[in-house]
Scaffold this motif. Structure first.
Motif, PDB file in Angstrom:
ATOM      1  N   VAL A 119       0.841  -1.198   0.000  1.00 30.26           N
ATOM      2  CA  VAL A 119       0.000   0.000   0.000  1.00 30.26           C
ATOM      3  C   VAL A 119       0.876   1.248   0.000  1.00 30.26           C
ATOM      4  CG1 VAL A 119      -1.766   1.305   1.254  1.00 30.26           C
ATOM      5  CG2 VAL A 119      -1.922  -1.187   1.117  1.00 30.26           C
ATOM      6  N   ALA A 120       1.961   1.219   0.758  1.00 27.70           N
ATOM      7  CA  ALA A 120       2.899   2.343   0.744  1.00 27.70           C
ATOM      8  C   ALA A 120       3.521   2.493  -0.638  1.00 27.70           C
ATOM      9  CB  ALA A 120       3.978   2.138   1.804  1.00 27.70           C
ATOM     10  N   GLU A 121       3.805   1.364  -1.286  1.00 25.65           N
ATOM     11  CA  GLU A 121       4.366   1.422  -2.634  1.00 25.65           C
ATOM     12  C   GLU A 121       3.361   2.009  -3.615  1.00 25.65           C
ATOM     13  OE1 GLU A 121       6.992  -1.460  -5.548  1.00 25.65           O
ATOM     14  OE2 GLU A 121       6.927  -1.745  -3.387  1.00 25.65           O
ATOM     15  N   ALA A 122       2.096   1.632  -3.483  1.00 29.07           N
ATOM     16  CA  ALA A 122       1.065   2.216  -4.334  1.00 29.07           C
ATOM     17  C   ALA A 122       0.993   3.728  -4.139  1.00 29.07           C
ATOM     18  CB  ALA A 122      -0.288   1.577  -4.035  1.00 29.07           C
ATOM     19  N   ARG A 123       1.160   4.178  -2.911  1.00 30.14           N
ATOM     20  CA  ARG A 123       1.173   5.627  -2.653  1.00 30.14           C
ATOM     21  C   ARG A 123       2.333   6.301  -3.390  1.00 30.14           C
ATOM     22  NH1 ARG A 123      -0.219   4.242   2.939  1.00 30.14           N
ATOM     23  NH2 ARG A 123      -2.347   4.935   3.389  1.00 30.14           N
ATOM     24  N   SER A 180      -9.451 -13.687  -0.898  1.00 28.68           N
ATOM     25  CA  SER A 180     -10.041 -12.689   0.007  1.00 28.68           C
ATOM     26  C   SER A 180      -9.001 -11.657   0.429  1.00 28.68           C
ATOM     27  CB  SER A 180     -10.632 -13.378   1.231  1.00 28.68           C
ATOM     28  OG  SER A 180      -9.637 -14.111   1.932  1.00 28.68           O
ATOM     29  N   ASP A 181      -7.749 -12.090   0.610  1.00 24.63           N
ATOM     30  CA  ASP A 181      -6.696 -11.152   0.989  1.00 24.63           C
ATOM     31  C   ASP A 181      -6.431 -10.157  -0.136  1.00 24.63           C
ATOM     32  OD1 ASP A 181      -6.441 -12.416   3.426  1.00 24.63           O
ATOM     33  OD2 ASP A 181      -4.691 -13.605   2.833  1.00 24.63           O
ATOM     34  N   TYR A 182      -6.447 -10.644  -1.373  1.00 24.13           N
ATOM     35  CA  TYR A 182      -6.222  -9.745  -2.504  1.00 24.13           C
ATOM     36  C   TYR A 182      -7.351  -8.722  -2.627  1.00 24.13           C
ATOM     37  CZ  TYR A 182      -5.650  -8.005  -7.251  1.00 24.13           C
ATOM     38  OH  TYR A 182      -5.507  -7.177  -8.343  1.00 24.13           O
ATOM     39  N   LEU A 183      -8.577  -9.159  -2.508  1.00 26.11           N
ATOM     40  CA  LEU A 183      -9.708  -8.235  -2.602  1.00 26.11           C
ATOM     41  C   LEU A 183      -9.635  -7.173  -1.515  1.00 26.11           C
ATOM     42  CD1 LEU A 183     -12.621 -10.733  -3.354  1.00 26.11           C
ATOM     43  CD2 LEU A 183     -11.284  -9.395  -4.990  1.00 26.11           C
ATOM     44  N   ASP A 184      -9.280  -7.573  -0.307  1.00 26.41           N
ATOM     45  CA  ASP A 184      -9.154  -6.606   0.787  1.00 26.41           C
ATOM     46  C   ASP A 184      -8.020  -5.628   0.503  1.00 26.41           C
ATOM     47  OD1 ASP A 184     -11.220  -7.868   2.102  1.00 26.41           O
ATOM     48  OD2 ASP A 184      -9.929  -8.987   3.480  1.00 26.41           O
ATOM     49  N   LEU A 185      -6.937  -6.134  -0.085  1.00 27.30           N
ATOM     50  CA  LEU A 185      -5.800  -5.270  -0.388  1.00 27.30           C
ATOM     51  C   LEU A 185      -6.166  -4.224  -1.434  1.00 27.30           C
ATOM     52  CD1 LEU A 185      -2.816  -4.660   0.043  1.00 27.30           C
ATOM     53  CD2 LEU A 185      -2.271  -6.422  -1.657  1.00 27.30           C
ATOM     54  N   ILE A 186      -6.934  -4.598  -2.429  1.00 31.38           N
ATOM     55  CA  ILE A 186      -7.349  -3.627  -3.441  1.00 31.38           C
ATOM     56  C   ILE A 186      -8.245  -2.560  -2.814  1.00 31.38           C
ATOM     57  CG2 ILE A 186      -8.616  -3.304  -5.594  1.00 31.38           C
ATOM     58  CD1 ILE A 186      -5.826  -4.641  -5.796  1.00 31.38           C
ATOM     59  N   ASP A 190      -7.319   1.326  -2.860  1.00 31.29           N
ATOM     60  CA  ASP A 190      -8.289   2.299  -3.355  1.00 31.29           C
ATOM     61  C   ASP A 190      -8.489   3.426  -2.342  1.00 31.29           C
ATOM     62  OD1 ASP A 190     -10.561   2.829  -5.442  1.00 31.29           O
ATOM     63  OD2 ASP A 190     -11.516   3.019  -3.476  1.00 31.29           O
ATOM     64  N   ALA A 191      -8.627   3.058  -1.071  1.00 28.07           N
ATOM     65  CA  ALA A 191      -8.817   4.079  -0.026  1.00 28.07           C
ATOM     66  C   ALA A 191      -7.610   4.994   0.080  1.00 28.07           C
ATOM     67  CB  ALA A 191      -9.091   3.397   1.307  1.00 28.07           C
ATOM     68  N   ALA A 192      -6.427   4.458  -0.265  1.00 29.52           N
ATOM     69  CA  ALA A 192      -5.197   5.226  -0.097  1.00 29.52           C
ATOM     70  C   ALA A 192      -4.902   6.159  -1.269  1.00 29.52           C
ATOM     71  CB  ALA A 192      -4.015   4.273   0.098  1.00 29.52           C
ATOM     72  N   ILE A 193      -5.262   5.769  -2.508  1.00 24.85           N
ATOM     73  CA  ILE A 193      -4.772   6.555  -3.648  1.00 24.85           C
ATOM     74  C   ILE A 193      -5.837   6.968  -4.653  1.00 24.85           C
ATOM     75  CG2 ILE A 193      -2.529   5.403  -3.473  1.00 24.85           C
ATOM     76  CD1 ILE A 193      -3.214   3.912  -6.070  1.00 24.85           C
ATOM     77  N   ALA A 194      -7.030   6.401  -4.629  1.00 31.44           N
ATOM     78  CA  ALA A 194      -8.023   6.724  -5.658  1.00 31.44           C
ATOM     79  C   ALA A 194      -8.405   8.196  -5.601  1.00 31.44           C
ATOM     80  CB  ALA A 194      -9.259   5.852  -5.495  1.00 31.44           C
ATOM     81  N   VAL A 200      -8.369   2.910  -9.484  1.00 35.89           N
ATOM     82  CA  VAL A 200      -7.836   1.648  -8.987  1.00 35.89           C
ATOM     83  C   VAL A 200      -8.644   0.501  -9.578  1.00 35.89           C
ATOM     84  CG1 VAL A 200      -7.397   0.235  -6.940  1.00 35.89           C
ATOM     85  CG2 VAL A 200      -6.962   2.707  -6.884  1.00 35.89           C
ATOM     86  N   GLN A 201      -7.939  -0.484 -10.133  1.00 31.30           N
ATOM     87  CA  GLN A 201      -8.592  -1.614 -10.796  1.00 31.30           C
ATOM     88  C   GLN A 201      -8.055  -2.927 -10.239  1.00 31.30           C
ATOM     89  OE1 GLN A 201      -8.381  -1.283 -15.078  1.00 31.30           O
ATOM     90  NE2 GLN A 201      -9.004   0.873 -15.086  1.00 31.30           N
ATOM     91  N   PHE A 202      -8.766  -4.013 -10.524  1.00 28.26           N
ATOM     92  CA  PHE A 202      -8.243  -5.347 -10.253  1.00 28.26           C
ATOM     93  C   PHE A 202      -7.250  -5.708 -11.358  1.00 28.26           C
ATOM     94  CE2 PHE A 202     -12.573  -5.733  -8.292  1.00 28.26           C
ATOM     95  CZ  PHE A 202     -12.139  -5.859  -6.976  1.00 28.26           C
ATOM     96  N   GLY A 203      -6.227  -6.498 -11.005  1.00 29.51           N
ATOM     97  CA  GLY A 203      -5.182  -6.787 -11.970  1.00 29.51           C
ATOM     98  C   GLY A 203      -4.731  -8.230 -12.044  1.00 29.51           C
ATOM     99  N   PRO A 204      -5.624  -9.206 -12.242  1.00 31.22           N
ATOM    100  CA  PRO A 204      -5.144 -10.580 -12.420  1.00 31.22           C
ATOM    101  C   PRO A 204      -4.110 -10.620 -13.544  1.00 31.22           C
ATOM    102  CG  PRO A 204      -7.399 -10.332 -13.265  1.00 31.22           C
ATOM    103  CD  PRO A 204      -7.079  -9.087 -12.498  1.00 31.22           C
TER     104      PRO A 204
END
Length: 478
Positions: A119-123, A180-186, A190-194, A200-204
């Motif tokens: 999440v810090a990296e996404a920021r 479930s962990d991936y969905l929570d992480l997205i 989203d809360a951090a950078i959108a 913010v999108q899903f990225g399989p």
């Protein structure tokens, strides 16, 4: 305060007009006035800002010895290019796209630095985008199977000498992420950078790299929330063979059955998609992003882009971090796609104006950017200013501006890029960062960090040979 930009010609997304002025305020176009009195000085062409609809915000892999490799070993080699600093790597990549005329870019983030929590990296990626001023879609890539080949990794690992196996396992073989962990992480990302400039999108990473449980969880959450999904699809002959073995009733049929194939889905590449699959993509409203130069570099194939267009698929263009000259030149990439797929002889699949309009329109949708990109009143002030004098270097007789752009255009013809009313490139240089300085700093950092991959470099010949043998003789079936 209203700002005005004057141009000899303006392409508004559907038609070309002469002697126009574009007026914008607070990030929105107030008016586009045509047939204005001709002005002296340099000749300019205004077009909607381009979109790099599939990329990864990472440096050139050729610099890390990945030239002339197929995707299946190129991906493994790219570990040497793991970003030592996520901000620097993203800022350089994003600024290079902006400098080539792009106002928006997809960041399908496949190789985190590992230097900080994700999440810090996404920021840091979002900060780089904000400093550059470009719109981004951010999709954290996820994969929970097939880390080395499209099957059991043991076949490759067992073929490696003992001294090579451990560094390969350390780099590539990790516990799978729970859906479930991936969905929570997205949701957390989203809360951090959108925001207005970040979608913010899903990225399989791709169907071959994702378990059914993971894909089905993403499909369900996407349907519930409306969040877009971005993933690779049928990029190589080996992925085609894997898909046919794994989904005998059809890979697209499977994606449709689980609800993933929809207007919210963007599929990068589709080089080896078949006509019936293209029909299903068109019916669903999903978007295909073609990455022509990347496919050439990786020997993946050309892709049925003209056929996809004829069948009603929405087509966008991406650089994929591997433009022809590995310079992130989105204009040259757009030209290559148009030239390669425009038809034979007198038969044409699209006019140049139509192709430019659809690439921008579909690219904006794929990246979550608002509107179609058309330069009309009340639309976002996202536009690129092209130097017509640079393109029309001979100035012998009048030539249609879009013909000049598609015949000769490249990054050097871009003068200004404006996104949401902010000039992010002026006179061919990014305004928000010092690109030259950041590129130099990033190169030095890569050089300092490369010794940390010494064991991987030593293991590389054995890993490359074992991987190639698996795909050609064990698991291909093609």
């Amino acid at each position: 305060m209203t700002e005005a930009t004057f141009a000899t010609s303006l392409f508004n997304g559907s038609e070309l007009v002469a002697n126009a002025s574009l007026h914008h305020q607070d990030g929105v176009i107030d008016a586009v006035l045509v047939d204005q009195p001709a002005i002296s000085g340099p000749r300019r062409l205004i077009i909607p800002a381009l979109v790099n609809a599939h990329d990864h915000a990472r440096p050139s892999m050729t610099s890390f010895g990945a030239a002339n490799l197929p995707l299946e070993t190129w991906i493994l080699r790219s570990a040497l290019g793991t970003p030592p600093d996520p901000y620097l790597a993203a800022a350089v990549s994003l600024a290079r796209s902006a400098r080539s005329g792009c106002g928006a870019m997809m960041v399908h983030y496949t190789r985190p630095s590992g230097t900080m929590p994700i999440v810090a990296e996404a920021r840091q990626i979002a900060k780089a985008a904000a400093d550059v001023g470009i719109r981004i879609a951010f999709a954290l890539a996820v994969r929970d199977q097939n880390p080395l080949v499209y099957g059991e990794s043991a076949a490759v690992l067992d073929a490696l000498p003992a001294e090579a196996r451990q560094p390969v396992e350390d780099l590539f073989v990790r516990p799978p992420t729970r859906p479930s962990d991936y969905l929570d992480l997205i949701d957390e990302i989203d809360a951090a950078i959108a925001g207005p400039l970040v979608d913010v999108q899903f990225g399989p990473a791709g169907v071959q790299w994702c378990s059914p449980a993971l894909l089905e969880a993403i499909a369900e959450r996407s349907a519930t929330t409306g969040r877009r999904v971005h993933m690779h699809m049928l990029e190589t002959i080996y992925q085609r063979a894997w898909a046919d073995r794994t989904f005998p009733d059809g890979i697209m049929r499977y994606l449709k059955e689980i609800g993933l194939l929809s207007e919210r889905l963007t599929l990068a590449h589709c080089v080896h998609a078949r006509p019936d699959e293209l029909d299903m993509i068109a019916e669903s409203g999903a978007t295909i992003v073609t990455n022509f130069s990347s496919n050439l570099h990786l020997h993946s194939g050309l892709g049925p882009i003209a056929e996809a267009h004829r069948r009603g698929c929405a087509i966008a263009v991406g650089v994929d971090g591997a433009a022809l000259d590995e310079d992130d030149d989105a204009i040259r990439e757009m030209r290559l796609v148009q030239l390669a797929h425009d038809g034979l002889g007198f038969r044409r699949n699209w006019s140049r104006a139509a192709f430019l309009g659809l690439a921008i329109r579909n690219g904006r949708r794929a990246t979550g950017a608002p509107g179609s990109g058309e330069l009309v009143a009340s639309a976002q002030a996202d536009f690129t200013v092209i130097d017509l004098d640079h393109l029309d270097r001979d100035a012998i007789m009048p030539v249609a501006p879009l013909d000049l752009l598609f015949a000769r255009g490249n990054i050097d013809c871009v003068r200004d890029v404006v996104v949401a009313g902010r000039c992010i490139v002026r006179d061919g240089e990014p305004t928000g960062i010092d690109l030259t300085a950041l590129q130099a700093e990033l190169r030095q950092m890569f050089r300092r960090h490369l010794p940390g991959f010494r064991k991987m470099q030593a293991a590389w010949p054995a890993l490359a040979d074992a991987t190639a043998h698996w795909f050609e003789h064990v698991g291909c079936g093609c």
